[in-house]
Write an enzyme that holds these catalytic residues in place. Sequence first.
Site, PDB file in Angstrom:
ATOM      1  N   ASP A 159      -5.639   5.972  -7.433  1.00  0.00           N
ATOM      2  CA  ASP A 159      -5.767   7.363  -6.985  1.00  0.00           C
ATOM      3  C   ASP A 159      -6.949   8.045  -7.683  1.00  0.00           C
ATOM      4  O   ASP A 159      -7.698   8.793  -7.062  1.00  0.00           O
ATOM      5  CB  ASP A 159      -4.466   8.129  -7.274  1.00  0.00           C
ATOM      6  N   HIS A 187       2.808   8.765  -8.324  1.00  0.00           N
ATOM      7  CA  HIS A 187       1.964   8.037  -7.375  1.00  0.00           C
ATOM      8  C   HIS A 187       2.633   8.150  -6.000  1.00  0.00           C
ATOM      9  O   HIS A 187       3.372   7.271  -5.573  1.00  0.00           O
ATOM     10  CB  HIS A 187       1.811   6.570  -7.773  1.00  0.00           C
TER      11      HIS A 187
HETATM   12  P1  NAX Z   1       3.220  -7.631  -0.292  1.00  0.00           P
HETATM   13  O1  NAX Z   1       4.427  -7.381   0.544  1.00  0.00           O
HETATM   14  O2  NAX Z   1       2.017  -8.258   0.322  1.00  0.00           O
HETATM   15  O3  NAX Z   1       3.609  -8.522  -1.540  1.00  0.00           O
HETATM   16  C1  NAX Z   1       4.740  -8.267  -2.330  1.00  0.00           C
HETATM   17  C2  NAX Z   1       5.178  -9.592  -2.896  1.00  0.00           C
HETATM   18  O4  NAX Z   1       6.207  -9.318  -3.820  1.00  0.00           O
HETATM   19  C3  NAX Z   1       5.737 -10.549  -1.847  1.00  0.00           C
HETATM   20  O5  NAX Z   1       5.086 -11.804  -1.958  1.00  0.00           O
HETATM   21  C4  NAX Z   1       7.221 -10.629  -2.197  1.00  0.00           C
HETATM   22  O6  NAX Z   1       7.760 -11.908  -1.937  1.00  0.00           O
HETATM   23  C5  NAX Z   1       7.182 -10.332  -3.687  1.00  0.00           C
HETATM   24  N1  NAX Z   1       8.424  -9.815  -4.233  1.00  0.00           N
HETATM   25  C6  NAX Z   1       9.334  -8.994  -3.661  1.00  0.00           C
HETATM   26  N2  NAX Z   1      10.370  -8.791  -4.495  1.00  0.00           N
HETATM   27  C7  NAX Z   1      10.095  -9.478  -5.628  1.00  0.00           C
HETATM   28  C8  NAX Z   1      10.794  -9.671  -6.838  1.00  0.00           C
HETATM   29  N3  NAX Z   1      11.994  -9.137  -7.041  1.00  0.00           N
HETATM   30  N4  NAX Z   1      10.230 -10.456  -7.770  1.00  0.00           N
HETATM   31  C9  NAX Z   1       9.034 -11.028  -7.577  1.00  0.00           C
HETATM   32  N5  NAX Z   1       8.335 -10.904  -6.435  1.00  0.00           N
HETATM   33  C10 NAX Z   1       8.852 -10.125  -5.471  1.00  0.00           C
HETATM   34  O7  NAX Z   1       2.864  -6.218  -0.957  1.00  0.00           O
HETATM   35  P2  NAX Z   1       1.509  -5.776  -1.663  1.00  0.00           P
HETATM   36  O8  NAX Z   1       0.587  -5.234  -0.646  1.00  0.00           O
HETATM   37  O9  NAX Z   1       1.029  -6.857  -2.549  1.00  0.00           O
HETATM   38  O10 NAX Z   1       2.019  -4.508  -2.509  1.00  0.00           O
HETATM   39  C11 NAX Z   1       2.878  -4.672  -3.607  1.00  0.00           C
HETATM   40  C12 NAX Z   1       3.400  -3.341  -4.085  1.00  0.00           C
HETATM   41  O11 NAX Z   1       2.338  -2.512  -4.527  1.00  0.00           O
HETATM   42  C13 NAX Z   1       4.116  -2.524  -3.002  1.00  0.00           C
HETATM   43  O12 NAX Z   1       5.298  -1.981  -3.547  1.00  0.00           O
HETATM   44  C14 NAX Z   1       3.131  -1.417  -2.708  1.00  0.00           C
HETATM   45  O13 NAX Z   1       3.765  -0.261  -2.207  1.00  0.00           O
HETATM   46  C15 NAX Z   1       2.544  -1.193  -4.067  1.00  0.00           C
HETATM   47  N6  NAX Z   1       1.274  -0.452  -4.148  1.00  0.00           N
HETATM   48  C16 NAX Z   1       1.082   0.346  -5.215  1.00  0.00           C
HETATM   49  C17 NAX Z   1      -0.087   1.032  -5.407  1.00  0.00           C
HETATM   50  C18 NAX Z   1      -0.294   1.899  -6.597  1.00  0.00           C
HETATM   51  O14 NAX Z   1      -1.357   2.509  -6.698  1.00  0.00           O
HETATM   52  N7  NAX Z   1       0.631   2.024  -7.532  1.00  0.00           N
HETATM   53  C19 NAX Z   1      -1.184   0.960  -4.417  1.00  0.00           C
HETATM   54  C20 NAX Z   1      -1.090  -0.217  -3.512  1.00  0.00           C
HETATM   55  C21 NAX Z   1       0.293  -0.596  -3.091  1.00  0.00           C
HETATM   56  O15 NAX Z   1       0.682   0.260  -2.052  1.00  0.00           O
END
Ligand code: NAX
Length: 331
Positions: A159, A187
């Site tokens: 951000d 966030h």
């Molecule tokens: P993806 O859905 O591409 O990848 C998430 C991965 O996490 C998947 O491979 C899934 O199998 C795995 N996963 C789910 N539960 C799990 C657990 N209990 N233990 C280990 N692995 C697990 O999402 P992606 O685009 O990589 O985003 C990941 C997270 O980042 C999301 O929650 C998203 O909202 C968040 N973000 C946060 C941001 C920030 O600035 N704080 C910005 C970007 C993003 O939106």
Amino acid sequence: MKDPITISITGAAGQIGYALLFRIASGAMFGVDQPVSLRLIEIEPGMKALAGVVMELDDCAFPLLHSIEATSDLNVGFTGANWALLVGSVPRGPGMERKDLLQVNGKIFTNQGQAIAANAANDIRTLVVGNPCNTNALIAMNNASGVPKERFFAMTRLDENRAKSQLAAKAGCHHSEVSNLCIWGNHSATQYPDFIHAKIKGQPVTNVISDGAWLEGEFISQVQQRGAAIIQARGASSAASAANGVVDTVRSLTTPTPKGDWTSVAVCSDGAYGIEKDLIASMPIRTEDGKSWDVVRDLEIDPFSQSKIDITVKELCEERAAVKDLIKVDS
Ligand code: NAX
């Protein structure tokens, strides 16, 4: 050669993981003289894709990559971790309310906090990226018995970078000339990108950009809504820029902050700026030695900024109330 440091990353086979691991292994996060050991954590359904990611990491033959462990076992995954990057979380599904999402993810971060406390290195620092990242960090922190609260962070650096880029475009300068930009609060779409204290080429932004209506209106909402705009354009959420935010956050916490500047990260509030104690809220911080950090405490908050900070802190209080059974504190 230095001893390797160990970085545990959850959600390692996801979008952000795919953009992040290669940068860590190449030295972008900890420097080009620091070997790294990666412990990659996925849930069972993600393990096949993770095996492919590991093959690609092998195929890069990165000189700094000391070892890789891929696992779905949290105790194995956090063994000896110096840094835990908690990226994986469950996305909001159709019909799911924010409260449901908080509960579902809350259980994940309860287990991860406990596994970090039981297995990580003594100097463990944890950065939560998976959303809702502030409250997920709050849950992990409250379940990581014995790990100091100041070692938990949630990411608002993406951000901050977005806000700097918007200000630079408006002012017609390079984004590296924008400093002192703080994101306050959550966030989420309530976050407040503070243009009042931000500077362009060392001058207050408000001296350089005379369009006050834009600063108070469009600028703030563009930063708040940037994630949604990227989903609309790309058909997928921010990944490379989010991974870059993770690299920037860890670098900023492990290297001295440039003189006079600060960085944004959500930390455990000690009551600074009237933000309720023990919430994980974004605020301006500095580190002198790349190990300990402190809040920049002497900023004067004008009524406009205060009203924005109040909104985002209120949302954090509401999120905390929704997961109070997972954090064992009254709210
Ligand atoms: P993806 O859905 O591409 O990848 C998430 C991965 O996490 C998947 O491979 C899934 O199998 C795995 N996963 C789910 N539960 C799990 C657990 N209990 N233990 C280990 N692995 C697990 O999402 P992606 O685009 O990589 O985003 C990941 C997270 O980042 C999301 O929650 C998203 O909202 C968040 N973000 C946060 C941001 C920030 O600035 N704080 C910005 C970007 C993003 O939106």
